[in-house]
Design a protein around this motif. Structure first.
Motif, PDB file in Angstrom:
ATOM      1  N   VAL A  98       0.837  -1.210   0.000  1.00  0.00           N
ATOM      2  CA  VAL A  98       0.000   0.000   0.000  1.00  0.00           C
ATOM      3  C   VAL A  98       0.870   1.257   0.000  1.00  0.00           C
ATOM      4  CG1 VAL A  98      -1.787   1.279   1.253  1.00  0.00           C
ATOM      5  CG2 VAL A  98      -1.909  -1.207   1.139  1.00  0.00           C
ATOM      6  N   ILE A  99       1.907   1.265   0.846  1.00  0.00           N
ATOM      7  CA  ILE A  99       2.800   2.437   0.880  1.00  0.00           C
ATOM      8  C   ILE A  99       3.468   2.631  -0.484  1.00  0.00           C
ATOM      9  CG2 ILE A  99       4.955   3.359   1.866  1.00  0.00           C
ATOM     10  CD1 ILE A  99       4.190   2.069   4.524  1.00  0.00           C
ATOM     11  N   GLY A 100       3.827   1.520  -1.117  1.00  0.00           N
ATOM     12  CA  GLY A 100       4.529   1.596  -2.397  1.00  0.00           C
ATOM     13  C   GLY A 100       3.620   1.754  -3.607  1.00  0.00           C
ATOM     14  N   SER A 101       2.311   1.789  -3.389  1.00  0.00           N
ATOM     15  CA  SER A 101       1.412   1.942  -4.540  1.00  0.00           C
ATOM     16  C   SER A 101       1.360   3.406  -4.963  1.00  0.00           C
ATOM     17  CB  SER A 101       0.006   1.446  -4.180  1.00  0.00           C
ATOM     18  OG  SER A 101      -0.579   2.294  -3.222  1.00  0.00           O
ATOM     19  N   TRP A 102       1.008   3.649  -6.208  1.00  0.00           N
ATOM     20  CA  TRP A 102       1.026   5.031  -6.703  1.00  0.00           C
ATOM     21  C   TRP A 102      -0.145   5.856  -6.159  1.00  0.00           C
ATOM     22  CZ3 TRP A 102      -3.195   6.732  -9.473  1.00  0.00           C
ATOM     23  CH2 TRP A 102      -4.030   5.732  -9.989  1.00  0.00           C
ATOM     24  N   ASN A 103      -1.251   5.197  -5.759  1.00  0.00           N
ATOM     25  CA  ASN A 103      -2.435   5.962  -5.348  1.00  0.00           C
ATOM     26  C   ASN A 103      -2.622   6.107  -3.839  1.00  0.00           C
ATOM     27  OD1 ASN A 103      -2.811   3.235  -5.467  1.00  0.00           O
ATOM     28  ND2 ASN A 103      -4.947   3.304  -6.054  1.00  0.00           N
ATOM     29  N   LEU A 105      11.752   3.390   2.503  1.00  0.00           N
ATOM     30  CA  LEU A 105      12.201   3.010   1.157  1.00  0.00           C
ATOM     31  C   LEU A 105      11.044   2.776   0.183  1.00  0.00           C
ATOM     32  CD1 LEU A 105      15.347   0.762   1.820  1.00  0.00           C
ATOM     33  CD2 LEU A 105      15.277   3.096   0.967  1.00  0.00           C
ATOM     34  N   PRO A 106       9.998   2.011   0.561  1.00  0.00           N
ATOM     35  CA  PRO A 106       8.884   1.864  -0.400  1.00  0.00           C
ATOM     36  C   PRO A 106       8.177   3.188  -0.708  1.00  0.00           C
ATOM     37  CG  PRO A 106       8.752   0.183   1.300  1.00  0.00           C
ATOM     38  CD  PRO A 106       9.796   1.164   1.741  1.00  0.00           C
ATOM     39  N   MET A 107       8.256   4.152   0.225  1.00  0.00           N
ATOM     40  CA  MET A 107       7.595   5.435   0.011  1.00  0.00           C
ATOM     41  C   MET A 107       8.434   6.363  -0.869  1.00  0.00           C
ATOM     42  SD  MET A 107       6.363   8.030   3.022  1.00  0.00           S
ATOM     43  CE  MET A 107       5.255   6.891   3.825  1.00  0.00           C
ATOM     44  N   VAL A 108       9.754   6.295  -0.685  1.00  0.00           N
ATOM     45  CA  VAL A 108      10.639   7.296  -1.310  1.00  0.00           C
ATOM     46  C   VAL A 108      11.316   6.782  -2.588  1.00  0.00           C
ATOM     47  CG1 VAL A 108      12.720   8.675  -0.914  1.00  0.00           C
ATOM     48  CG2 VAL A 108      11.037   8.422   0.915  1.00  0.00           C
ATOM     49  N   VAL A 109      11.790   5.551  -2.552  1.00  0.00           N
ATOM     50  CA  VAL A 109      12.497   5.020  -3.728  1.00  0.00           C
ATOM     51  C   VAL A 109      11.461   4.379  -4.651  1.00  0.00           C
ATOM     52  CG1 VAL A 109      14.354   3.508  -4.520  1.00  0.00           C
ATOM     53  CG2 VAL A 109      14.500   4.578  -2.274  1.00  0.00           C
ATOM     54  N   VAL A 110      11.001   5.178  -5.632  1.00  0.00           N
ATOM     55  CA  VAL A 110       9.908   4.713  -6.497  1.00  0.00           C
ATOM     56  C   VAL A 110      10.324   4.745  -7.968  1.00  0.00           C
ATOM     57  CG1 VAL A 110       8.079   5.394  -4.898  1.00  0.00           C
ATOM     58  CG2 VAL A 110       8.917   7.045  -6.559  1.00  0.00           C
ATOM     59  N   ASP A 111       9.597   3.993  -8.787  1.00  0.00           N
ATOM     60  CA  ASP A 111       9.884   3.987 -10.223  1.00  0.00           C
ATOM     61  C   ASP A 111       9.144   5.160 -10.909  1.00  0.00           C
ATOM     62  OD1 ASP A 111       7.223   3.242 -10.381  1.00  0.00           O
ATOM     63  OD2 ASP A 111       7.629   1.138 -10.807  1.00  0.00           O
ATOM     64  N   ILE A 112       9.180   5.201 -12.238  1.00  0.00           N
ATOM     65  CA  ILE A 112       8.574   6.349 -12.938  1.00  0.00           C
ATOM     66  C   ILE A 112       7.045   6.383 -12.791  1.00  0.00           C
ATOM     67  CG2 ILE A 112      10.394   6.782 -14.632  1.00  0.00           C
ATOM     68  CD1 ILE A 112       8.736   5.075 -16.600  1.00  0.00           C
ATOM     69  N   LEU A 113       6.450   5.266 -12.385  1.00  0.00           N
ATOM     70  CA  LEU A 113       4.998   5.250 -12.133  1.00  0.00           C
ATOM     71  C   LEU A 113       4.662   5.637 -10.688  1.00  0.00           C
ATOM     72  CD1 LEU A 113       4.070   1.927 -13.965  1.00  0.00           C
ATOM     73  CD2 LEU A 113       3.674   4.254 -14.791  1.00  0.00           C
ATOM     74  N   GLY A 114       5.698   5.884  -9.890  1.00  0.00           N
ATOM     75  CA  GLY A 114       5.470   6.255  -8.492  1.00  0.00           C
ATOM     76  C   GLY A 114       5.283   5.049  -7.579  1.00  0.00           C
ATOM     77  N   GLN A 115       5.705   3.866  -8.053  1.00  0.00           N
ATOM     78  CA  GLN A 115       5.521   2.650  -7.254  1.00  0.00           C
ATOM     79  C   GLN A 115       6.832   2.213  -6.603  1.00  0.00           C
ATOM     80  OE1 GLN A 115       3.850   0.283 -10.473  1.00  0.00           O
ATOM     81  NE2 GLN A 115       1.841   0.395  -9.500  1.00  0.00           N
TER      82      GLN A 115
END
Lengths: 49, 294
Positions: B68-73, B142-152
């Protein structure tokens, strides 16, 4: 004794707050994010990707 | 006393085993190398139990929190945090003692005889803080800050650390699927090395993963002193003999801190107390112990 009862009340209140928070999360649709992650093999979790 | 201690310990292991079987009851998954995809996976389990285990019928709360933290929404995991607050406020680290399959795995490993079991060592107290750092860094930041181009963001704790995922998901799925076997690389080797280290450490030290690494234990430890299910020391009955502290595998001094964040509610102290001064307390009422320590 008074302190013990206060701690017990704190535990019950926190548990109720937890239920409320979980309800908010379910209302926001977070459960489907959890479900989608959980029904696919998590490659990171098992050490593949 | 030793017979009573052993009986109580094995009664607890029976409860742990039944819970582990119930929550990993999709047995066909082990035969076919696939995982359960039913609606129960919407629900989190209280203990550390990998949702990519072929038998798992529920979700791991730490994996779910990172998802959930790492999801884009979503960025704040209300559902999972609420579940952990609920379970923690009711039970505290009773979950670690009774409802965690990886805890059972470590308990059984520690029963393997070895001439020099390690009770404590100089860095023990400092290392116990590590689980809070792991919770903050690998599960939340880390899941919140280190994200890919989709924000995940990726589930960094599961990916880089969690030996339960390797044991419950990685090993059976790789053994049962040829395509997965062909995809293994350095990460798989790293995670298996961590699992091996955890196994060896568990033979020597009681529950090293729970003491030093587990972010779920870190969460539940915060609730031990206010949880509805907690211990009470009868100060008038206590004779200060120290039998409780001597019996505690988590090295808690129960006379000083009966609801220490490190206590996993295994009940060894209650069984060891010669005067029955340690009680289970629930919402203003207390009752005497039985052989499970409950």
């Amino acid at each position: 004794m008074k302190r013990q009862l206060q701690s017990s009340k704190a535990g019950i209140l926190l548990a109720l707050a937890g239920l409320l928070m979980a309800g908010v999360g379910m209302h926001r649709g977070e459960m489907s994010t959890v479900f989608e992650k959980a029904v696919k093999i998590c490659m990171e979790c098992i050490g593949i990707g | 006393m030793d017979k009573r201690k052993d009986a109580g310990s094995w009664n607890r292991h029976k409860i742990q085993a039944v819970w582990a079987l119930l929550t990993n009851s999709y047995l066909i998954g082990f035969a076919q190398g696939r995982i359960y995809k039913g609606s129960l996976k919407n629900l989190c389990l209280p203990g550390l139990s990998c949702y990519s285990c072929p038998g798992a019928v529920g979700s791991c709360p730490i994996g779910a929190m990172q998802a959930v933290i790492g999801s884009w929404n979503f960025k704040f995991p209300f559902y999972v945090a609420g579940f952990l607050l609920f379970a923690g406020a009711l039970m505290g680290r009773f979950v670690c003692g009774y409802l965690c399959p990886f805890g059972l795995f470590q308990d059984l490993l520690h029963k393997i005889p070895f001439p020099k079991k390690i009770k404590t060592f100089p860095a023990d107290a400092l290392l116990r803080k590590l689980k809070y750092v792991i919770l903050a860094v690998f599960v939340v930041l880390l899941p919140m800050v280190v994200v890919d181009i989709l924000g995940q963001g990726a589930p960094y704790f599961c990916k880089l650390i969690c030996p339960a995922g390797t044991l419950e998901g990685g090993l059976p799925l790789v053994l049962l699927n040829e395509s997965m076997r062909s995809a293994i690389g350095w990460l798989y080797v790293w995670k298996n090395a961590l699992l091996l280290l955890t196994i060896v450490a568990s033979v020597l030290i009681y529950r090293p993963f729970c003491k030093y690494i587990c972010p779920l234990g870190a969460v539940y430890s915060a609730f031990n002193s206010v949880a509805v299910f907690r211990y009470q020391l009868d100060q008038e009955a206590c004779i200060g003999c120290g039998a409780c502290a001597a019996s505690c595998e988590m090295q808690v001094d129960l006379i000083k801190h009966i609801n220490s964040p490190e206590c996993i509610r295994c009940g060894a102290c209650k069984r060891a107390c010669p005067v029955g001064a340690i009680h289970f307390r629930q919402a203003g009422k207390s009752r005497q112990s039985n052989t499970t320590g409950l």
